[in-house]
Scaffold this active site. Structure first.
Site, PDB file in Angstrom:
ATOM      1  N   ASP A  17       3.358   3.062   1.386  1.00 53.74           N
ATOM      2  CA  ASP A  17       2.903   2.569   2.692  1.00 53.74           C
ATOM      3  C   ASP A  17       2.095   3.577   3.510  1.00 53.74           C
ATOM      4  O   ASP A  17       1.874   3.371   4.707  1.00 53.74           O
ATOM      5  CB  ASP A  17       4.106   2.102   3.521  1.00 53.74           C
ATOM      6  CG  ASP A  17       4.590   0.729   3.074  1.00 53.74           C
ATOM      7  OD1 ASP A  17       3.739  -0.123   2.763  1.00 53.74           O
ATOM      8  OD2 ASP A  17       5.815   0.520   3.020  1.00 53.74           O
ATOM      9  N   ASP A  55       1.013  -6.341  -0.722  1.00 48.21           N
ATOM     10  CA  ASP A  55       0.764  -5.542   0.484  1.00 48.21           C
ATOM     11  C   ASP A  55       0.057  -4.215   0.153  1.00 48.21           C
ATOM     12  O   ASP A  55      -0.660  -3.642   0.967  1.00 48.21           O
ATOM     13  CB  ASP A  55       2.070  -5.184   1.215  1.00 48.21           C
ATOM     14  CG  ASP A  55       3.137  -6.248   1.146  1.00 48.21           C
ATOM     15  OD1 ASP A  55       3.124  -7.053   0.193  1.00 48.21           O
ATOM     16  OD2 ASP A  55       4.013  -6.271   2.013  1.00 48.21           O
TER      17      ASP A  55
HETATM   18  N1  GLY Z   1       4.515  -4.584   4.039  1.00 45.86           N
HETATM   19  C1  GLY Z   1       5.694  -5.269   4.366  1.00 45.86           C
HETATM   20  C2  GLY Z   1       5.478  -6.535   5.119  1.00 45.86           C
HETATM   21  O1  GLY Z   1       4.391  -7.060   5.205  1.00 45.86           O
HETATM   22  O2  GLY Z   1       6.468  -7.014   5.629  1.00 45.86           O
END
Ligand code: GLY
Length: 392
Positions: free
Chosen positions: A113, A173
Site C-alpha cells: 500500500d 487495489d
Molecule cells: N485497499 C483497500 C480498500 O479499498 O478497502
C-alpha cells in the site's frame, strides 16, 4: 472500445446535463469541514501521539490510525489539494506538517500500500512544491515496494496476513500503487521500477478480469510455477461478485498505466471497465453504486461513496485519452453533483469528514455507511480535475 449506449447510460448523461457542479461551493464547505477535522486530529494526537491520521467514524467516535495503516496518507494528501485549490499558506503549512508523520513508511516492506501511504502525500507535495526531499522519499518507497515483486509470477505481493487463506495474494487495489513506481523511474531513470509496474499491470490484466471486464478482488499465485491458484474475494459480496471499489481501483489503475506508457491495450482496458461500471443496472439514478454490484439485497444495502469518488476522478482523466470523453465527463459530473449535495456531511457533523455513506469492509462488518478518508481524498481530486486545475 466505444461505449455501448444503453438506457442506463443515457439516463446518467441526460441527468448530468442538468446538473452542473458548483466546485467553489463544494471546496468551501469541504474546507470548513476540514478545519474542524484538523482540530479534532490535534486533540486526539495529544492523547495518543502515535495515532497520526483520521480514518473514519467508528461507533460514533473519530477513528485515528498509525502511520503504517494503509489509509494514513490520505489526510495529509487532502491538505495538499486544499493548498493547490486555494493557494492559501495555511493549507501549505498544514500539508507539510502532517505529511512528515508518514515519512518513515518509505522503508516499510510489509505492505503493497505504499502508493497510497507515500505517493498520495509525498507525490502531491513534490508535484506542487518541487521539494527534492519529497522526491527522495518517493524513490525509497519505490525501492521498498519493489522488494515485493516476484519474477516468476510477475506480480507484486499485496498482503502478508491470512497466510492460511492465500499463498501469494494480489488484489486489484494494487494497481493504484504502480503510480509510485512509474514516478520513481521518471525521477531516477532506473527502468527496473517501470518494468515491474508494466509486468504487474499485464499479469493483472490477464488474470484479474472476467469476460464482462468486472474484476475479482483477490488472485492467489503459486510463486514456484507462476500459475494462478484461485480467484476469490476478501471485501466483496462473493468470489464471483463485482465489489464496487475494486472496479473503481481497476478503472483508475489502467487509466494511470496509459498515462505513463501510452500502451493502447491499457486504454482499451480502462474503456472496457468504464463500460462495465457505467452500464451497470444496479446503480441508482444518482450514480453512486451500492457497495457490491451483485449483492442480492440491493437496494437494502449500503452505498459506497468512495467507489463513486474514485470512479469520477478516474473518468475525468480517462476523458482526456478516450473517444468517449463526452460520456465520461457527463457521468463524472453526475457523480460529483450527487456527492457534493446529497452525500456531503452536514456542516459541523462527522468530526469534520467531508462525505458520508462509504463502505469499507462490509463482510467484516466494518465501516458500513460511514465517512472514510479516501472518499474525501478522491472527491477533492475529482473536483480539481473538473476544474482543470490538476494537470492529470
Ligand atoms: N485497499 C483497500 C480498500 O479499498 O478497502
Amino acid at each position: 472500445m466505444k461505449l455501448k449506449i444503453t438506457a442506463a447510460l443515457l439516463f446518467a448523461i441526460l441527468g448530468a446535463n442538468a446538473q452542473k457542479v458548483d466546485v467553489n461551493k463544494a471546496f468551501k464547505s469541504a474546507a470548513l469541514q476540514t478545519d474542524i477535522l484538523v482540530k479534532n486530529v490535534d486533540s486526539a494526537r495529544l492523547i495518543k501521539p502515535s495515532l497520526v491520521s483520521p480514518r473514519t467514524v467508528e461507533n460514533g467516535q473519530l477513528k485515528m490510525v498509525v502511520s503504517r495503516d494503509w489509509t494514513s496518507g490520505f489526510f495529509p494528501a487532502e491538505l495538499w489539494y486544499f493548498y493547490e485549490y486555494s493557494k492559501d499558506q495555511k493549507w501549505l503549512n498544514l500539508a507539510k506538517k502532517y505529511t512528515e508523520d508518514i515519512k518513515k513508511e518509505q522503508y516499510n516492506r510489509s505492505t503493497h500500500d505504499l502508493g497510497f501511504m507515500i505517493y498520495c502525500p509525498f507525490g502531491n507535495g513534490y508535484r506542487i512544491t518541487r521539494d527534492t526531499a519529497y522526491r527522495s522519499v518517493i524513490i525509497q518507497a519505490a525501492k521498498s515496494l519493489s522488494t515485493r515483486f516476484n519474477t516468476t509470477a510477475g506480480v507484486i505481493r499485496s498482503w502478508d496476513h491470512n497466510a492460511d487463506k492465500w499463498k501469494y495474494p494480489v488484489i486489484i487495489d494494487n494497481m493504484m500503487n504502480l503510480e509510485l513506481l512509474f514516478e520513481a523511474t521518471k525521477f531516477t531513470g532506473d527502468s527496473s521500477f517501470y518494468k515491474i509496474a508494466v509486468t504487474h499491470a499485464n499479469n493483472t490484466l490477464k488474470n484479474h478480469f472476467r469476460p464482462d471486464f468486472s474484476s475479482w478482488h483477490v488472485v492467489d499465485y503459486d510463486v514456484e510455477t507462476g500459475q494462478v491458484i484461485k480467484k476469490t474475494t476478501a471485501q466483496g459480496y462473493s468470489n464471483e461478485s463485482a465489489w464496487a471499489r475494486g472496479q473503481a481501483w481497476g478503472l483508475y489503475g489502467y487509466t494511470l498505466c496509459f498515462r505513463y506508457t501510452k500502451n493502447k491495450a491499457y486504454l482499451a482496458h480502462a474503456d472496457a471497465i468504464a463500460n462495465f461500471i457505467l452500464n451497470n443496472k444496479s446503480t441508482p439514478a444518482d450514480g453512486i453504486p451500492y457497495w457490491d454490484y451483485n449483492d442480492p439485497q440491493i437496494p437494502k444495502v449500503s452505498r459506497d461513496a468512495s467507489a463513486a469518488a474514485i470512479t469520477a476522478s478516474a473518468l475525468y482523466e480517462l476523458a482526456k485519452y478516450s473517444k468517449n470523453a463526452k460520456l465520461y465527463k457527463a457521468a463524472a459530473d453526475k457523480i460529483l453533483h450527487s456527492l457534493s449535495t446529497a452525500y456531503a456531511s452536514p456542516a459541523g457533523a462527522d468530526y469534520g469528514f467531508i462525505l458520508e455513506h462509504s463502505t469499507g469492509h462490509r463482510p467484516a462488518k466494518s465501516e458500513i455507511d460511514v465517512p472514510i478518508n479516501y472518499a474525501d481524498y478522491y472527491y477533492l481530486e475529482a473536483l480539481l480535475r473538473y476544474k482543470g486545475k490538476f494537470n492529470f
